[in-house]
Design a protein around this motif. Structure first.
Motif, PDB file in Angstrom:
ATOM      1  N   ASP A  48       0.849  -1.161   0.078  1.00 58.80           N
ATOM      2  CA  ASP A  48      -0.090  -0.222  -0.152  1.00 58.80           C
ATOM      3  C   ASP A  48       0.690   1.680  -0.010  1.00 58.80           C
ATOM      4  OD1 ASP A  48       0.733   0.410   2.375  1.00 58.80           O
ATOM      5  OD2 ASP A  48      -1.212  -0.769   3.506  1.00 58.80           O
ATOM      6  N   ASP A  49       0.190   2.430   0.068  1.00 56.35           N
ATOM      7  CA  ASP A  49       0.916   3.320  -0.551  1.00 56.35           C
ATOM      8  C   ASP A  49       1.716   4.236   1.307  1.00 56.35           C
ATOM      9  OD1 ASP A  49       0.167   4.044  -3.184  1.00 56.35           O
ATOM     10  OD2 ASP A  49      -1.437   5.627  -2.090  1.00 56.35           O
ATOM     11  N   PHE A  50       1.451   3.569   2.227  1.00 50.60           N
ATOM     12  CA  PHE A  50       2.131   4.070   3.071  1.00 50.60           C
ATOM     13  C   PHE A  50       3.245   3.088   3.652  1.00 50.60           C
ATOM     14  CE2 PHE A  50      -2.177   4.901   4.155  1.00 50.60           C
ATOM     15  CZ  PHE A  50      -2.120   6.176   4.556  1.00 50.60           C
ATOM     16  N   MET A  51       3.246   2.243   3.098  1.00 53.96           N
ATOM     17  CA  MET A  51       4.817   1.171   2.861  1.00 53.96           C
ATOM     18  C   MET A  51       5.535   1.643   1.666  1.00 53.96           C
ATOM     19  SD  MET A  51       2.744  -2.450   3.478  1.00 53.96           S
ATOM     20  CE  MET A  51       4.381  -3.358   3.635  1.00 53.96           C
ATOM     21  N   LEU A  52       4.917   2.314   1.097  1.00 52.58           N
ATOM     22  CA  LEU A  52       5.819   2.599  -0.023  1.00 52.58           C
ATOM     23  C   LEU A  52       6.541   4.062   0.025  1.00 52.58           C
ATOM     24  CD1 LEU A  52       4.120   1.629  -3.220  1.00 52.58           C
ATOM     25  CD2 LEU A  52       5.856   0.541  -2.651  1.00 52.58           C
ATOM     26  N   ALA A  53       6.156   4.441   0.840  1.00 50.96           N
ATOM     27  CA  ALA A  53       6.228   6.003   2.151  1.00 50.96           C
ATOM     28  C   ALA A  53       7.483   5.489   2.604  1.00 50.96           C
ATOM     29  CB  ALA A  53       5.100   6.820   1.742  1.00 50.96           C
ATOM     30  N   ASP A  54       7.317   4.801   3.674  1.00 53.67           N
ATOM     31  CA  ASP A  54       8.225   4.120   4.501  1.00 53.67           C
ATOM     32  C   ASP A  54       9.306   3.478   3.929  1.00 53.67           C
ATOM     33  OD1 ASP A  54       6.930   4.863   6.467  1.00 53.67           O
ATOM     34  OD2 ASP A  54       6.426   2.469   7.061  1.00 53.67           O
ATOM     35  N   ILE A  55       9.396   3.358   2.542  1.00 57.89           N
ATOM     36  CA  ILE A  55      10.669   3.114   1.697  1.00 57.89           C
ATOM     37  C   ILE A  55      11.189   4.064   1.242  1.00 57.89           C
ATOM     38  CG2 ILE A  55      10.735   0.103   1.996  1.00 57.89           C
ATOM     39  CD1 ILE A  55       9.556   0.001  -0.390  1.00 57.89           C
ATOM     40  N   GLY A  56      10.054   5.295   0.533  1.00 63.07           N
ATOM     41  CA  GLY A  56      10.886   6.657  -0.071  1.00 63.07           C
ATOM     42  C   GLY A  56      10.308   6.281  -1.527  1.00 63.07           C
ATOM     43  N   VAL A  57       9.210   5.436  -2.257  1.00 58.75           N
ATOM     44  CA  VAL A  57       9.170   5.048  -3.387  1.00 58.75           C
ATOM     45  C   VAL A  57       7.602   5.443  -3.684  1.00 58.75           C
ATOM     46  CG1 VAL A  57       8.985   3.168  -4.967  1.00 58.75           C
ATOM     47  CG2 VAL A  57      10.879   2.891  -3.463  1.00 58.75           C
ATOM     48  N   ARG A  58       7.286   5.983  -4.322  1.00 56.76           N
ATOM     49  CA  ARG A  58       5.709   6.472  -5.212  1.00 56.76           C
ATOM     50  C   ARG A  58       4.974   5.443  -5.806  1.00 56.76           C
ATOM     51  NH1 ARG A  58       6.386  12.628  -5.654  1.00 56.76           N
ATOM     52  NH2 ARG A  58       7.101  11.677  -7.721  1.00 56.76           N
ATOM     53  N   ARG A  59       4.475   5.369  -6.105  1.00 56.21           N
ATOM     54  CA  ARG A  59       3.769   4.517  -6.910  1.00 56.21           C
ATOM     55  C   ARG A  59       3.752   5.079  -8.488  1.00 56.21           C
ATOM     56  NH1 ARG A  59       0.638   0.235  -5.862  1.00 56.21           N
ATOM     57  NH2 ARG A  59       0.319   0.963  -3.977  1.00 56.21           N
ATOM     58  N   ASP A  60       3.746   6.292  -8.388  1.00 58.48           N
ATOM     59  CA  ASP A  60       4.795   6.343 -10.130  1.00 58.48           C
ATOM     60  C   ASP A  60       5.613   6.157 -10.121  1.00 58.48           C
ATOM     61  OD1 ASP A  60       4.736   8.307  -8.037  1.00 58.48           O
ATOM     62  OD2 ASP A  60       4.801   9.792 -10.016  1.00 58.48           O
TER      63      ASP A  60
END
Length: 92
Positions: A41-53
């Motif tokens: 999910d977007d929160f987990m991606l934000a934790d690793i410094g990556v966005r969905r785009d």
């Protein structure tokens, strides 16, 4: 930071000495690993410094490019850019 640079240099040396087929196979495996990040999910991606785009961008890279490294480079550049825009940056 020094350890990161050293590990990166060792990794680049290993990749650089590979045959074209080995590099393409490595990039193909890295592409599969990056595609698995789309399940986060977007929160987990934000934790690793990556966005969905970023993941969509990495998926469109040619097979001759390592999407994992490209994704890492992109997120590091974004962090640096954001750090420069923060008030008080470089005040020390």
């Amino acid at each position: 930071m020094r350890d990161y640079a050293l590990n990166r240099a060792i990794f680049e040396d290993r990749i650089g000495n590979r045959s074209l087929f080995s590099r393409l196979f490595h990039n193909w495996k890295a592409r599969k690993e990056v595609s698995q990040l789309t399940e986060f999910d977007d929160f987990m991606l934000a934790d690793i410094g990556v966005r969905r785009d970023d993941l969509e961008w990495a998926a469109k890279l040619p097979i001759t490019t390592d999407p994992g490294k490209a994704l890492e480079d992109r997120s590091v550049l974004r962090e640096r850019h954001q750090a420069r825009r923060r008030p008080g940056w470089g005040a020390y």
